[in-house]
Write an enzyme that holds these catalytic residues in place. Structure first.
Site, mmCIF file in Angstrom:
data_model
loop_
_atom_site.group_PDB
_atom_site.id
_atom_site.type_symbol
_atom_site.label_atom_id
_atom_site.label_comp_id
_atom_site.label_asym_id
_atom_site.label_seq_id
_atom_site.Cartn_x
_atom_site.Cartn_y
_atom_site.Cartn_z
ATOM 1 N N PRO A 181 0.785 -1.222 0.000
ATOM 2 C CA PRO A 181 0.000 0.000 0.000
ATOM 3 C C PRO A 181 0.821 1.278 0.000
ATOM 4 O O PRO A 181 1.636 1.506 0.892
ATOM 5 C CB PRO A 181 -0.803 -0.099 1.292
ATOM 6 C CG PRO A 181 -0.286 -1.255 2.030
ATOM 7 C CD PRO A 181 0.898 -1.783 1.336
ATOM 8 N N GLU A 182 0.604 2.106 -0.981
ATOM 9 C CA GLU A 182 1.060 3.490 -0.941
ATOM 10 C C GLU A 182 -0.194 4.341 -0.744
ATOM 11 O O GLU A 182 -1.272 3.815 -0.503
ATOM 12 C CB GLU A 182 1.800 3.849 -2.236
ATOM 13 C CG GLU A 182 3.079 3.019 -2.405
ATOM 14 C CD GLU A 182 3.920 3.413 -3.601
ATOM 15 O OE1 GLU A 182 3.893 4.599 -3.946
ATOM 16 O OE2 GLU A 182 4.583 2.552 -4.172
#
Length: 275
Positions: A2-3
Site C-alpha cells: 500500500p502506498e
DNA sequence: CCGACAACCTGTGAGC
DNA sequence: TGCTCACAGGTTGTCG
C-alpha cells in the site's frame, strides 16, 4: 503493497462498514508487528464507538469515542498489510493478526504477512502521535505547492527520487508512485533535489497530484468489496508507465525503460523522456 | 542538519 | 522437486 492511493481506497471502502460501530473487543493473535501492539489497547477500545476514519500519509486513523478514553487507533499497513470486514467467527488465516470486534457480530481484520505494519493508540488527536507529528505535506492538499517543494528541497544533495520518498517532506509517496510521478513530470530521478528549478517543481507537483488522483480513481472502481470471509482486498493492477517495466518500450518514445538502484530501491525511468 | 545503510519479517520467483 | 538467493509496494534507528 500500500502506498497512498491504496490506503485512501481502503479508507473509503471501510468507512461505511466501521463508522458508527460499537467496539466490543480487540483480539490480538500476534502482537509483534513493527512495534508491539500496546497491551492495554483492548481496554482502551472496548465500549467505544468508531466516530470516523481518516488518513494521514499512509496511516489510517480510526477515531474512537464514547469508551474509556477518547482517542485514535492508528493503523499502518506496512508493505504487506490489508484490512477486511468479516463475520467475527470466520476462522482466521495464517497472517490474520488482529480483529477489532464490533457489536454487530462483524470484525475488522488485519492481515499482514511481513508484519511491517503497526497498530497504535494516541489519546485525543491522532496526528499528535510522535510518528505522525513531523510528517510533511499531504500531496493532495493545498499545502503541497511548487513553492513548498522548492523551499524544502534547497540544500539537499540527495536525488529527487529519494527526497520524494521522504515522508517528512511529502507523505504517501512510495517507490511506485515516486517513479511514476517523475516520469509524468519528465524529470530524471537521479537529479539532485536541491538543484531543481522552480518551473520543474511546478511540473512535479502537478504530476504527483495527477498520478495519485488517477490511481485512487482506478482503485475505487476496480477494488473488490472489503466485506467478505476470505481473500485480500485485491489491490488494483495499475497500468504503470515505468514501474516494473525494465527493458519494455517507453510509452512516449519507444526506447527501453532503464532500471537502476537508488538507496537500495529499484528505480525505473526513460533516459530519453526524463532529463 | 544530511545521507548511507542495516534492521525488522515472510513470501515468491528465478536459477541451478 | 527442492534448494538457495535476490528481491518485494515501508519506515526507523544508528552512525559518520
Amino acid at each position: 503493497m500500500p502506498e497512498l492511493p491504496e490506503v485512501e481506497t481502503t479508507r473509503r471502502g471501510l468507512a461505511p462498514h466501521v463508522i458508527g460501530r460499537r467496539i466490543v473487543s480487540l483480539k490480538v493473535r500476534q502482537p509483534a508487528l513493527r512495534w508491539p501492539v500496546p497491551q492495554d489497547l483492548g481496554h482502551r477500545l472496548a465500549g467505544g464507538m468508531v466516530a470516523g476514519i481518516g488518513r494521514r500519509g499512509k496511516y489510517l486513523l480510526l477515531e474512537v469515542e464514547g469508551g474509556p478514553t477518547r482517542g485514535c487507533l492508528i493503523l499502518h499497513l506496512g508493505m504487506s498489510g490489508s484490512l477486511r470486514v468479516v463475520e467475527a467467527d470466520t476462522p482466521p488465516g495464517p497472517h490474520d493478526h488482529v480483529d477489532l470486534v464490533f457489536g454487530d457480530g462483524r470484525a475488522l481484520r488485519l492481515r499482514d504477512p511481513r508484519r511491517f505494519g503497526a497498530l497504535l493508540w494516541q489519546a485525543g488527536d491522532g496526528e499528535r502521535h510522535p510518528l505522525l507529528a513531523h510528517l510533511g505535506a499531504e500531496p493532495l492538499s493545498d499545502a503541497f505547492t511548487a513553492d513548498y517543494l522548492y523551499q524544502r528541497t534547497r540544500g539537499r544533495s540527495a536525488s529527487i527520487k529519494q527526497v520524494l520518498m521522504d515522508a517528512n517532506l511529502v507523505t504517501g509517496m512510495g517507490n511506485i508512485y515516486a517513479n511514476e510521478a517523475l516520469f509524468e513530470a519528465g524529470i530524471d530521478p537521479r537529479h539532485p533535489a536541491g538543484r531543481l528549478a522552480m518551473a520543474r517543481c511546478t511540473r512535479l507537483v502537478a504530476a504527483i497530484r495527477c498520478t495519485l488522483e488517477r490511481a485512487i480513481e482506478a482503485g475505487g472502481s476496480s477494488l473488490r468489496d472489503f466485506v467478505g470471509p476470505d481473500g485480500s482486498p485485491g489491490y488494483f493492477q495499475q497500468q504503470y508507465a515505468v514501474y516494473g517495466r525494465a527493458g519494455a518500450p517507453c510509452r512516449h518514445c519507444g526506447r527501453a525503460i532503464r532500471q537502476i538502484r537508488q538507496a537500495n530501491r529499484s528505480t525505473f525511468f526513460c533516459a530519453t523522456c526524463q532529463r
